[in-house]
Design an enzyme around this catalytic site. Sequence first.
Site, PDB file in Angstrom:
ATOM      1  N   ASP A  36       0.850  -1.263   0.058  1.00  0.00           N
ATOM      2  CA  ASP A  36      -0.048  -0.113  -0.028  1.00  0.00           C
ATOM      3  C   ASP A  36       1.085   1.208   0.071  1.00  0.00           C
ATOM      4  O   ASP A  36       1.448   1.445   1.094  1.00  0.00           O
ATOM      5  CB  ASP A  36      -1.016   0.049   1.157  1.00  0.00           C
ATOM      6  CG  ASP A  36      -1.898   0.949   1.203  1.00  0.00           C
ATOM      7  OD1 ASP A  36      -1.759   2.047   0.393  1.00  0.00           O
ATOM      8  OD2 ASP A  36      -2.644   1.264   2.162  1.00  0.00           O
ATOM      9  N   ASP A  74      -0.678   4.665   2.771  1.00  0.00           N
ATOM     10  CA  ASP A  74      -1.730   4.504   3.577  1.00  0.00           C
ATOM     11  C   ASP A  74      -2.262   5.843   4.328  1.00  0.00           C
ATOM     12  O   ASP A  74      -1.471   6.673   4.835  1.00  0.00           O
ATOM     13  CB  ASP A  74      -1.365   3.350   4.602  1.00  0.00           C
ATOM     14  CG  ASP A  74      -2.528   3.108   5.712  1.00  0.00           C
ATOM     15  OD1 ASP A  74      -3.781   2.961   5.356  1.00  0.00           O
ATOM     16  OD2 ASP A  74      -2.279   3.202   6.863  1.00  0.00           O
ATOM     17  N   GLU A 100      -3.003  -4.396   3.620  1.00  0.00           N
ATOM     18  CA  GLU A 100      -3.048  -4.003   5.015  1.00  0.00           C
ATOM     19  C   GLU A 100      -3.021  -5.010   6.224  1.00  0.00           C
ATOM     20  O   GLU A 100      -1.968  -4.961   7.068  1.00  0.00           O
ATOM     21  CB  GLU A 100      -4.069  -2.792   5.209  1.00  0.00           C
ATOM     22  CG  GLU A 100      -4.030  -1.874   4.348  1.00  0.00           C
ATOM     23  CD  GLU A 100      -5.222  -0.974   4.041  1.00  0.00           C
ATOM     24  OE1 GLU A 100      -6.304  -1.573   3.880  1.00  0.00           O
ATOM     25  OE2 GLU A 100      -5.240   0.162   4.199  1.00  0.00           O
TER      26      GLU A 100
END
Length: 344
Positions: free
Chosen positions: A129, A132, A292
């Site tokens: 990611d 984030d 995540e």
Amino acid sequence: MSSPSSFQSEPGDGNPSRVGTTLETYIFEGMLGRPEARGYFTSLLNQIALAAKMVTSRVRRAGLANVLGTTGDTNATGDSVQKLDQEAHETLLRVLGRRHHCAAAASEEEESIRVLSTAASASYLVVFDPLDGSSNIDVNISIGTIFGVYRKMHDGVATEQDFLRPGRELQAAGYVIYGSSTQFVITTGGAVHCFTYDPTVGEFLLSHENIRVPEHHPTYSINEGNAGRWTEGVKKWNAWVKGEAKAEKRPYSLRYVGTLVADAHRTLLRGGIFAYPADVKAPNGKLRLLYEANPLSFIFEAAGGVGTTGKERILDIVPTGLHQRVPLILGSTKNVAELQKFHE
Ligand code: AFP
């Protein structure tokens, strides 16, 4: 928990503290402890650290460099793409593609996987990611980068199927938090360490060695705005944490940044619980399994904490899609057990 590529000598094994060691030296020493190592894994982790330096340099100048705001596009999961998001995504892909140790990458910002190398040396897969907490970028609140590394299990060209593996197969996971300082937290399944960026020397230096999640802390982290949509169990737990009981340190304090990396980082260091549960609007939760939930659960478990949906261990879930969402609960063993009691 240990992975085949765990750093060989870990703190607590009789070695003197390595606080102050650079991340690069730390990764290199990990390789020295593995006679069979070809240097590919070491090289890959160093490339991720390089990307983190490049992203931090952009994040620190974001207000000056005309990179705040949105690009006008939406990403694979329907969120609006921030300019800095896009830059971080491209930086990671570019840096990972350079040394031919990463066969393919899957980013939260892209619908499909990106094949980066078909060389024989390209024996790893990276999920990430890139930025984030992007809705916090424009208001100068902590954001982060999350990553996980898997081994590619065959000699052919990497495919999407190669990424649909349970998180327990991760070889390494980490995150970078762009907060009051930039910190890089990493584990290969053994100890969890945190390296703080010293911009004057351009290096990440070991600052928190062998992090262990405290067993309990009277703090909870959840988006209370969703309270009306929660299950009865979560509602009851929420009322319980706010109840008055001095001996149990209740009411607990609420801390919620809205950047997973920041909420997870606080919980990792201080203890407590972070929860983004399923609710009537999001029956599968909001957060993404690959980018995540898995990397953070890998880190929490390695540090003695927990990563669960409330019903099952996050690291045991076999993904069915790259952008799959899951309910996510991270935290101290006792805090998570408290919530689970209400779940049942
Ligand atoms: P953004 O990247 O859109 O800001 O989302 C951040 C995030 O994925 C995660 O970092 C947070 O924990 C969570 O969403 C916050 O979600 P809510 O805004 O619904 O609380």
